[in-house]
Design a protein around this motif. Structure first.
Motif, PDB file in Angstrom:
ATOM      1  N   ALA A   1       0.989  -1.118  -0.241  1.00 26.65           N
ATOM      2  CA  ALA A   1       0.183   0.081   0.110  1.00 26.65           C
ATOM      3  C   ALA A   1       0.581   1.422   0.107  1.00 26.65           C
ATOM      4  N   PHE A   2       2.433   1.466   0.808  1.00 26.45           N
ATOM      5  CA  PHE A   2       2.419   2.582   0.719  1.00 26.45           C
ATOM      6  C   PHE A   2       4.066   2.176   0.200  1.00 26.45           C
ATOM      7  N   ALA A   3       4.366   1.369  -1.469  1.00 29.10           N
ATOM      8  CA  ALA A   3       5.126   1.589  -2.345  1.00 29.10           C
ATOM      9  C   ALA A   3       5.230   2.193  -3.470  1.00 29.10           C
ATOM     10  N   PHE A   4       6.595   2.778  -3.658  1.00 32.50           N
ATOM     11  CA  PHE A   4       6.320   3.753  -4.432  1.00 32.50           C
ATOM     12  C   PHE A   4       5.695   2.320  -5.857  1.00 32.50           C
ATOM     13  N   PHE A   5       5.987   1.391  -6.192  1.00 35.53           N
ATOM     14  CA  PHE A   5       5.269   0.715  -7.000  1.00 35.53           C
ATOM     15  C   PHE A   5       5.414  -0.656  -6.916  1.00 35.53           C
ATOM     16  N   GLY A   6       3.889  -0.964  -6.583  1.00 32.45           N
ATOM     17  CA  GLY A   6       3.763  -2.560  -5.834  1.00 32.45           C
ATOM     18  C   GLY A   6       2.921  -3.521  -6.632  1.00 32.45           C
ATOM     19  N   MET A   7       3.356  -4.880  -6.680  1.00 32.32           N
ATOM     20  CA  MET A   7       2.323  -5.696  -7.267  1.00 32.32           C
ATOM     21  C   MET A   7       2.564  -7.528  -6.888  1.00 32.32           C
ATOM     22  N   GLY A   8       1.303  -7.355  -6.675  1.00 33.85           N
ATOM     23  CA  GLY A   8       0.739  -8.463  -5.820  1.00 33.85           C
ATOM     24  C   GLY A   8       0.214  -9.734  -7.112  1.00 33.85           C
TER      25      GLY A   8
ATOM     26  N   ALA B   1      -4.153 -10.188 -10.690  1.00 37.04           N
ATOM     27  CA  ALA B   1      -2.483  -9.665 -10.437  1.00 37.04           C
ATOM     28  C   ALA B   1      -3.017  -7.973 -10.125  1.00 37.04           C
ATOM     29  N   GLU B   2      -2.374  -7.513  -8.979  1.00 35.76           N
ATOM     30  CA  GLU B   2      -2.699  -6.192  -8.961  1.00 35.76           C
ATOM     31  C   GLU B   2      -1.634  -5.451  -8.683  1.00 35.76           C
ATOM     32  N   PHE B   3      -1.651  -4.018  -9.179  1.00 35.29           N
ATOM     33  CA  PHE B   3      -0.947  -3.180  -9.424  1.00 35.29           C
ATOM     34  C   PHE B   3      -0.945  -1.659  -8.074  1.00 35.29           C
ATOM     35  N   SER B   4      -0.160  -0.679  -7.582  1.00 35.37           N
ATOM     36  CA  SER B   4      -0.004  -0.407  -6.987  1.00 35.37           C
ATOM     37  C   SER B   4       1.359   0.989  -6.680  1.00 35.37           C
ATOM     38  N   SER B   5       0.781   1.833  -6.037  1.00 33.10           N
ATOM     39  CA  SER B   5       1.355   3.173  -6.069  1.00 33.10           C
ATOM     40  C   SER B   5       0.874   3.999  -4.929  1.00 33.10           C
ATOM     41  N   TYR B   6       2.229   4.890  -4.219  1.00 32.90           N
ATOM     42  CA  TYR B   6       1.564   5.371  -3.274  1.00 32.90           C
ATOM     43  C   TYR B   6       2.381   6.144  -3.523  1.00 32.90           C
ATOM     44  N   ALA B   7       1.372   7.664  -3.039  1.00 32.86           N
ATOM     45  CA  ALA B   7       2.144   9.540  -2.990  1.00 32.86           C
ATOM     46  C   ALA B   7       1.215  10.077  -3.235  1.00 32.86           C
ATOM     47  N   SER B   8       1.959  10.825  -1.781  1.00 34.27           N
ATOM     48  CA  SER B   8       0.884  12.394  -1.473  1.00 34.27           C
ATOM     49  C   SER B   8      -0.849  11.939  -0.604  1.00 34.27           C
TER      50      SER B   8
ATOM     51  N   SER C   1      -4.705   1.553  -6.640  1.00 32.97           N
ATOM     52  CA  SER C   1      -4.443   1.004  -6.863  1.00 32.97           C
ATOM     53  C   SER C   1      -5.479  -0.344  -8.036  1.00 32.97           C
ATOM     54  N   LEU C   2      -4.877  -0.977  -8.857  1.00 34.20           N
ATOM     55  CA  LEU C   2      -5.368  -1.481  -9.677  1.00 34.20           C
ATOM     56  C   LEU C   2      -5.490  -2.986  -9.663  1.00 34.20           C
ATOM     57  N   LEU C   3      -6.439  -3.538  -9.691  1.00 40.99           N
ATOM     58  CA  LEU C   3      -6.839  -5.467  -9.856  1.00 40.99           C
ATOM     59  C   LEU C   3      -7.550  -5.148 -11.655  1.00 40.99           C
ATOM     60  N   VAL C   4      -6.586  -6.915 -11.698  1.00 37.31           N
ATOM     61  CA  VAL C   4      -6.612  -7.178 -12.818  1.00 37.31           C
ATOM     62  C   VAL C   4      -7.113  -8.831 -12.418  1.00 37.31           C
ATOM     63  N   ARG C   5      -8.721  -8.967 -12.622  1.00 34.99           N
ATOM     64  CA  ARG C   5      -8.907 -10.932 -12.419  1.00 34.99           C
ATOM     65  C   ARG C   5      -8.483 -10.910 -13.776  1.00 34.99           C
ATOM     66  N   GLU C   6      -9.258 -13.312 -14.083  1.00 31.66           N
ATOM     67  CA  GLU C   6      -8.630 -13.261 -14.771  1.00 31.66           C
ATOM     68  C   GLU C   6      -9.444 -12.970 -15.914  1.00 31.66           C
TER      69      GLU C   6
END
Length: 386
Positions: free
Chosen positions: A127-134, A276-283, A288-293
Motif C-alpha cells: 500500500a505504501f510502495a513506490f510501485f507494488g505488484m501482487g 494481478a494487482e498494481f499499486s503505488s503510493y503518492a501524496s 490500486s488496480l486489480l486485474v482479475r482472470e
C-alpha cells in the motif's frame, strides 16, 4: 485446538467503530496494554464470533484512508477467534496462527472499508510502495511454492517494472545506471513492494547525453514518477474497457506498448497467475488496480490481435541508416526495433533537424518480432516528439 477460558466474562468495549450494521461489525478495543482489531465472522441466536488481531494507529488510519483493504489489517501471524454473548462478554477464545484460520474468516481480498473505494492492496508494504505488484493463483501460496514458479514471477516482475517505470532515455539501461530496492517479498499470495529507484546520476547523464530530451539532473527521480503515472492512466483506461467487454482494436493499437509490458505479469487464462494487482503510493493516497482472470484474458486477446495489425511504437533513435531508409528505435517496451520507411517519408524525416541519434519519436507500422531486433514496416512519416 483447545480454547482459552481465562478471559471468560470480560467485556469487550469498542473504542473505535470502523463499520457498524445492526451493531459494531469492525471495531478496535483496548485489551490490556494493546489495541486489538475485531471483525465479526459469524453469529446465531446464542453467540457472536469475532476474528481479532493486534493493530496500531497506523494500520487503522490506513484502512480508514483507503490505503489498504480490511483484509490487509488482519494479516498478523497470530490472531484469536473470540466467542461472545450478545453483550460482548467473552465466553471463550482460541489463539491461532494465520495458517490455521478457516479461509472464510478473513475478510474478502481487496475490499475497502467504505463503499466507493477501488480495490485496495492487502498489505501495508504494498500500500505504501513506490510501485507494488501482487499475484494470486492456485500455485502461488504463502506457505510453500515451487521454486521455478517463484523465480519465473520474480524475473518477469523485474523486467516489467523496469520497462514500465524507466524514462525512455534510460530504456535498456543496466542496473548500474538505476535499480530498485524491494521490501522483503510477502507470501500472501506473492506481494512485491518496490521502493523509489536508486539512480547513478553520472551514468544517467551519460545515457541522456545524445538525447534530444535533456533531463534536469534534479528531476530524474520525477521522471520515474511521471512514467508511473502514465502507466496507471493507460491501465485505468484499458482495464475499464476490458471490464465492460472485449477491447476495441483502436485502443489496443494505441496502448500496444503498455499491453506488451504487462503480458507476463497479468492473468491470461493460460498461466499460473489468476489475479494481478498494481499499486503505488503518492501524496498520502494509494492508487490500486486489480486485474482479475477474465479481464486479463481480454487484455491478452487484444494484445494478440493488435500484434497482427499496424501498431504504435514510441521510443528513442539509436542508429540512423540513410542508405537503407531506416533507423533503429529503442522502444518504450525495452526492445530494439529496426524501422524501415518509404524513401519519400524518410527524406521528409531527414529534413527535420531534430531527427538524429537520441531523438524521441512515435511511429506506426506492422511489427515483426525477431530474436535480436524487432522490425517495423512504417506507415507514413514518424512523428518527432518534443
Amino acid at each position: 485446538m483447545p480454547s482459552d477460558k481465562t478471559l471468560s466474562g470480560n467485556i469487550i468495549t469498542p473504542a473505535v467503530v470502523l463499520y457498524e450494521f445492526d451493531g459494531p461489525q469492525i471495531f478496535v478495543s483496548r485489551m490490556g496494554f494493546v489495541d486489538v482489531l475485531f471483525v465479526k465472522v459469524d453469529d446465531d441466536d446464542d453467540f457472536e464470533r469475532y476474528l481479532a488481531t493486534y493493530t496500531s494507529d497506523g494500520i487503522i488510519e490506513a484502512v480508514l484512508n483507503g490505503n489498504i483493504s480490511v483484509r490487509g489489517a488482519f494479516l498478523h501471524e497470530q490472531c484469536w477467534i473470540v466467542d461472545t454473548d450478545g453483550y460482548l462478554a467473552i465466553r471463550e477464545c482460541w489463539l491461532c496462527s494465520r495458517d490455521d484460520l478457516p479461509a472464510s474468516y478473513l475478510p474478502d481480498r481487496n475490499v475497502a472499508i467504505r463503499v466507493g473505494f477501488p480495490p485496495l492492496p492487502n498489505s501495508m508494504a504494498q500500500a505504501f510502495a513506490f510501485f507494488g505488484m501482487g499475484f494470486q493463483g492456485e500455485q502461488i501460496d504463502h506457505r510453500s511454492m515451487r521454486f521455478s514458479i517463484l523465480k519465473r514471477i520474480i524475473d518477469e516482475s523485474h523486467d516489467a517494472a523496469r520497462k514500465i517505470l524507466s524514462p525512455i532515455y534510460l530504456s535498456g539501461s543496466r542496473s548500474s545506471t538505476f535499480d530498485f530496492t524491494v521490501a522483503q517479498p510477502e507470501f500472501g499470495s506473492l506481494i512485491l513492494s518496490i521502493k523509489e529507484p536508486t539512480i547513478n546520476l553520472q551514468r544517467a547523464i551519460k545515457k541522456s547525453a545524445d538525447s534530444t530530451v535533456k533531463p534536469q539532473v534534479s528531476n530524474i527521480q520525477g521522471e520515474f514518477v511521471a512514467q508511473r503515472s502514465a502507466f496507471f492512466d493507460a491501465m485505468d483506461e484499458i482495464v475499464d474497457e476490458a471490464e465492460k467487454g472485449e477491447i476495441s482494436g483502436s485502443l489496443a493499437i494505441e496502448r500496444f506498448s503498455v499491453l506488451d509490458q504487462i503480458q507476463n505479469v497479468i492473468p491470461t487464462g493460460e498461466g499460473i497467475i489468476e489475479d494481478a494487482e498494481f499499486s503505488s503510493y503518492a501524496s498520502g493516497k494509494t492508487a490500486s488496480l486489480l486485474v482479475r482472470e477474465e479481464v486479463g484474458a481480454r487484455l491478452h486477446r487484444a494484445f494478440k490481435t493488435a500484434e497482427k495489425n499496424p501498431i504504435i511504437e514510441v521510443g528513442r533513435v539509436e542508429i540512423v541508416n540513410a542508405r537503407r531508409n531506416s533507423f533503429v528505435l529503442l522502444s518504450s517496451r525495452g526492445r530494439l526495433v529496426t524501422c524501415y520507411i518509404e524513401p519519400e517519408s524518410f527524406a521528409n524525416l531527414k529534413a527535420d533537424p531534430r531527427f538524429r541519434t537520441g531523438a524521441r519519436l512515435s511511429v506506426r507500422g506492422l511489427l515483426t518480432r525477431r530474436v535480436l531486433r524487432d522490425m517495423l514496416s512504417v506507415d507514413g512519416t514518424p512523428q518527432l516528439l518534443s
